[in-house]
Design an enzyme around this catalytic site. Structure first.
Site, PDB file in Angstrom:
ATOM      1  N   ASN A 135       0.779  -1.060   0.395  1.00 52.64           N
ATOM      2  CA  ASN A 135      -0.032   0.167  -0.168  1.00 52.64           C
ATOM      3  C   ASN A 135       1.001   1.796  -0.068  1.00 52.64           C
ATOM      4  O   ASN A 135       0.694   2.492   1.234  1.00 52.64           O
ATOM      5  CB  ASN A 135      -1.073   0.427   1.271  1.00 52.64           C
ATOM      6  CG  ASN A 135      -1.921  -1.368   1.191  1.00 52.64           C
ATOM      7  OD1 ASN A 135      -2.434  -1.276   0.196  1.00 52.64           O
ATOM      8  ND2 ASN A 135      -2.000  -2.283   2.254  1.00 52.64           N
ATOM      9  N   LYS A 182       1.263   0.387  12.315  1.00 55.66           N
ATOM     10  CA  LYS A 182       0.442  -1.146  11.976  1.00 55.66           C
ATOM     11  C   LYS A 182       1.550  -2.008  11.210  1.00 55.66           C
ATOM     12  O   LYS A 182       1.836  -3.236  11.244  1.00 55.66           O
ATOM     13  CB  LYS A 182      -0.706  -1.222  10.302  1.00 55.66           C
ATOM     14  CG  LYS A 182      -1.059  -2.374  10.218  1.00 55.66           C
ATOM     15  CD  LYS A 182      -1.740  -2.238   8.597  1.00 55.66           C
ATOM     16  CE  LYS A 182      -2.836  -3.402   8.655  1.00 55.66           C
ATOM     17  NZ  LYS A 182      -3.469  -3.951   7.133  1.00 55.66           N
ATOM     18  N   LYS A 229      -0.205 -12.386  -1.102  1.00 55.40           N
ATOM     19  CA  LYS A 229       0.403 -12.333  -2.426  1.00 55.40           C
ATOM     20  C   LYS A 229       1.912 -11.560  -1.421  1.00 55.40           C
ATOM     21  O   LYS A 229       2.582 -11.748  -2.167  1.00 55.40           O
ATOM     22  CB  LYS A 229      -0.212 -10.984  -2.010  1.00 55.40           C
ATOM     23  CG  LYS A 229       0.507  -9.859  -3.244  1.00 55.40           C
ATOM     24  CD  LYS A 229       0.081  -8.768  -3.402  1.00 55.40           C
ATOM     25  CE  LYS A 229       0.171  -7.720  -2.047  1.00 55.40           C
ATOM     26  NZ  LYS A 229      -0.280  -6.555  -2.594  1.00 55.40           N
ATOM     27  N   HIS A 249      -1.689  -4.753 -10.383  1.00 55.67           N
ATOM     28  CA  HIS A 249      -1.200  -4.569 -11.498  1.00 55.67           C
ATOM     29  C   HIS A 249      -2.246  -5.697 -12.275  1.00 55.67           C
ATOM     30  O   HIS A 249      -2.783  -6.168 -13.422  1.00 55.67           O
ATOM     31  CB  HIS A 249       0.183  -3.378 -11.635  1.00 55.67           C
ATOM     32  CG  HIS A 249      -0.517  -2.513 -11.178  1.00 55.67           C
ATOM     33  ND1 HIS A 249      -0.568  -1.713 -11.727  1.00 55.67           N
ATOM     34  CD2 HIS A 249       1.246  -2.301 -10.912  1.00 55.67           C
ATOM     35  CE1 HIS A 249       0.344  -0.490 -10.971  1.00 55.67           C
ATOM     36  NE2 HIS A 249       0.603  -1.186 -10.473  1.00 55.67           N
TER      37      HIS A 249
END
Length: 318
Positions: A135, A182, A229, A249
């Protein structure tokens, strides 16, 4: 002096000092990358890890979309060749795996991520780097990782310092990457879990081909904050194994190609594509799709301009 200035420039946190109440984000102000994140109870964490492993096991041999038979091996080959022809540099090379357990011993956790031609990438450092890349942009990731290395160093001693530091120190070091608290919590929890499991801050055993891809994937996703991932990225980019990670993507392009159902989500899409895409195409296809997704204006939503994938789809459907 010059070296010190370069280190300071690569890590702005060292220039401006530790985060204080005065410069912390206040209510109503834009979030600048350090936010309060409450760590869930251990029982909740354990349940989440169990759920991840159950889903991984469930889809190890059966797609979440068992009636969806795309992509075929042939269309995978065609798209692979098409992207290779339109990607600068062509097909990326996958570094080779060690042949046996003794090869993995060439690299220790005290080394930097890679130190010399015979050394292997540091797996734990790769997991941390992949967590930091989530992110955020490539530029912000690079700044955050560089700053983390400046503040804590690299290798097992550095991992120990991170594991025993105040989580706010880690968060401040990586705040340029966003979601700082986080990610800091995730990194520290990861380090403590690895130490508890293996007695040291080290995952180099995953380099050996005595450990199958499935077992390596299971160990990685067993750690809090490491999903399929992230694990697939570590398998490909660090361990030199064929795995197909689905990022933003890749997810967008595979949906455009009709390789996953319209209502697919990224996690299930990755599980499906991991089974459907022939092994020899996985790494190269992932890398080329990411490059294409970042640079091709024609295949973006309402994009204008030429796109070799859209042209191929148009020709295929005529």
């Amino acid at each position: 002096m010059t070296r010190t200035l370069k280190r300071l420039r690569s890590c702005p946190s060292l220039l401006f000092g530790p985060l204080t109440t005065a410069n912390a984000t206040k209510p109503g102000q834009p979030d600048e990358g350090v936010e309060v994140v409450l760590t869930p109870p251990k029982d909740t964490q354990d349940a989440h890890a169990t759920k991840k492993l159950q889903l991984l096991e469930k889809h190890a041999t059966e797609s979440p979309y068992p009636l969806f038979i795309r992509p075929t091996a042939e269309e995978t080959r065609v798209v692979y060749a098409l992207l290779a022809a339109h990607t600068p540099g062509g097909v990326p090379a996958l570094h080779s795996e060690p042949k046996d357990a003794s090869d993995a011993g060439n690299s220790t956790s005290e080394s930097a991520p890679r130190t010399g031609s015979s050394a292997l990438p540091n797996v734990l450092d790769s997991v941390i780097g992949t967590i930091l890349s989530q992110n955020t942009s490539s530029q912000n990731y690079t700044r955050a990782k560089s700053c983390l290395d400046v503040v804590f160093g690299t290798g097992e001693a550095a991992f120990g310092r991170m594991a025993n530091a105040e989580v706010g120190e880690i968060a401040h070091a990586i705040k340029s990457g966003g979601l700082a608290n986080k990610k800091a919590n995730t990194i520290q929890t990861l380090l403590k879990s690895v130490k508890a499991k293996h007695g040291k801050y080290d995952l180099q055993h995953l380099h050996t081909n005595e450990i199958p891809n499935g077992d390596a994937m299971r160990e990685l996703v067993s750690y809090k904050g490491v999903g399929p991932k992230t694990a697939a990225c570590v398998l490909s980019f660090c361990l030199g194994r064929q795995a197909f990670a689905v990022d933003t993507h890749v997810f967008r392009l595979t949906r455009m190609l009709g390789w996953v159902p319209e209502d697919a989500n990224p996690v299930e899409a990755q599980a499906h594509l991991e089974l459907r895409i022939p092994s020899e195409f996985k790494y190269g296809l992932h890398v080329m799709m990411v490059k294409h997704g970042r640079t091709c204006r024609g295949c973006r939503h309402e994009g204008k301009g030429s796109c070799p994938l859209k042209a191929w789809l148009l020709e295929r459907n005529m």
